[in-house]
Design a protein around this motif. Sequence first.
Motif, PDB file in Angstrom:
ATOM      1  N   SER A  31     120.252  79.559  37.271  1.00 21.57           N
ATOM      2  CA  SER A  31     120.944  78.438  36.959  1.00 21.57           C
ATOM      3  C   SER A  31     121.050  77.043  37.091  1.00 21.57           C
ATOM      4  O   SER A  31     121.550  76.858  38.374  1.00 21.57           O
ATOM      5  CB  SER A  31     122.668  79.804  36.333  1.00 21.57           C
ATOM      6  OG  SER A  31     122.402  80.306  35.404  1.00 21.57           O
ATOM      7  N   ALA A  34     124.011  73.481  32.431  1.00 17.39           N
ATOM      8  CA  ALA A  34     123.847  74.549  31.263  1.00 17.39           C
ATOM      9  C   ALA A  34     122.129  75.521  30.867  1.00 17.39           C
ATOM     10  O   ALA A  34     121.777  75.885  29.617  1.00 17.39           O
ATOM     11  CB  ALA A  34     123.880  73.528  30.035  1.00 17.39           C
ATOM     12  N   SER A  35     121.553  75.529  32.183  1.00 17.39           N
ATOM     13  CA  SER A  35     120.052  74.819  31.912  1.00 17.39           C
ATOM     14  C   SER A  35     119.585  76.654  32.963  1.00 17.39           C
ATOM     15  O   SER A  35     119.857  76.826  34.002  1.00 17.39           O
ATOM     16  CB  SER A  35     119.471  74.172  32.904  1.00 17.39           C
ATOM     17  OG  SER A  35     119.532  72.953  32.533  1.00 17.39           O
ATOM     18  N   GLN A  86     116.769  75.199  28.381  1.00 13.32           N
ATOM     19  CA  GLN A  86     118.344  74.477  27.670  1.00 13.32           C
ATOM     20  C   GLN A  86     118.600  74.419  26.629  1.00 13.32           C
ATOM     21  O   GLN A  86     117.474  74.558  25.443  1.00 13.32           O
ATOM     22  CB  GLN A  86     118.121  72.930  28.240  1.00 13.32           C
ATOM     23  CG  GLN A  86     117.416  73.081  29.961  1.00 13.32           C
ATOM     24  CD  GLN A  86     116.869  71.342  30.063  1.00 13.32           C
ATOM     25  OE1 GLN A  86     116.158  70.185  29.311  1.00 13.32           O
ATOM     26  NE2 GLN A  86     117.499  70.207  31.215  1.00 13.32           N
ATOM     27  N   PRO A  87     119.615  74.226  26.196  1.00 14.36           N
ATOM     28  CA  PRO A  87     120.156  74.206  24.931  1.00 14.36           C
ATOM     29  C   PRO A  87     119.690  73.692  23.419  1.00 14.36           C
ATOM     30  O   PRO A  87     119.141  73.982  22.757  1.00 14.36           O
ATOM     31  CB  PRO A  87     121.874  73.278  25.121  1.00 14.36           C
ATOM     32  CG  PRO A  87     122.208  74.380  26.098  1.00 14.36           C
ATOM     33  CD  PRO A  87     120.774  73.645  26.959  1.00 14.36           C
ATOM     34  N   ASP A 225     120.525  69.400  38.110  1.00 15.90           N
ATOM     35  CA  ASP A 225     121.462  68.977  37.698  1.00 15.90           C
ATOM     36  C   ASP A 225     123.255  68.439  38.699  1.00 15.90           C
ATOM     37  O   ASP A 225     123.950  69.778  39.453  1.00 15.90           O
ATOM     38  CB  ASP A 225     122.108  70.679  36.843  1.00 15.90           C
ATOM     39  CG  ASP A 225     123.325  70.032  35.898  1.00 15.90           C
ATOM     40  OD1 ASP A 225     124.404  70.340  36.727  1.00 15.90           O
ATOM     41  OD2 ASP A 225     122.681  70.286  34.219  1.00 15.90           O
TER      42      ASP A 225
END
Length: 305
Positions: A31, A34-35, A86-87, A225
Amino acid sequence: MKLDRRQVLAGLGGIAMSGVAQRSFAQTKMSLGASEVISISDGNLVLPASMFFDGVPQEELKAILAANGITSDQLAPPCNMTLLRQPDRMVLFDAGSGSGFMPSAGTMLDSLDALGVAPEEITHVVFTHAHPDHLWGILDDFDDPVFPDAQLMIGQAEWEYWTDPETVDTIGEERASFAVGAARRLEAVQDQMMMFGDGQEILPGVMAHATHGHTPGHMSFEIRDGSNAVMVGGDAIGNSHVAFARPDWASGSDQDTDLGAQTRMRLLDKLAADQIPLMGFHLPHGGLGRVERDGDAYKFVPEDA
């Protein structure tokens, strides 16, 4: 029957050991905020060791291989593709072999299916380089795009090299089929393709790094990130044994062996110094691990070890 270097580089590797595909599907993941970075399997290759190790000191080579449990004159390196989930996007790094290179490879679509991911959900495909095991899976058996809705991305130098009509005549007889196959596939998807350069942030949090030598325009990608990152290394570091123990040695798998060695040493030094995990296309345990110094050399420590 043994494979020789000429058979493999001509794209005929599938005539032997056709039943050794490593159908392990999703292998390792990590992780990043959020990815999610996921290693998926495209099977494995079957290659003569001489393809990599001709011309290096053989006694030292034997000791390195023996220390890594390798006694055969054939290698079966895994093919680890990287999925960045990703989202708002789904990014695949490289497209695998498809069905046209070796029967032991080409399991990408099964691996995606095991994750519940359909080809139509892939928003971007980013290429490290255009060798068969990284590019040929971009078309299906009917020569239609496997990812029809995706934005395709490749380094400018890599694109120019493989689309140059002179490449097939200058790359050498052993790799001529690579040039023909790359040119045909790149032409078929050119309307989906965009190019980028060294140091460019090609997507939010994804930085391109020139790691030339394996091919003239080979690229690696730093996914970051905040303070957390992972490097998608493609074939810049091509195995977990000799490439780490003697990165200065020329590798026959590199098109420019001197530049390939320089790139390998520079990249290993960066990954060890900055403590950035590596996702290696042909490294074991799904390809995800850390580079650590080992005296004057390096070692690969798998993330799941």
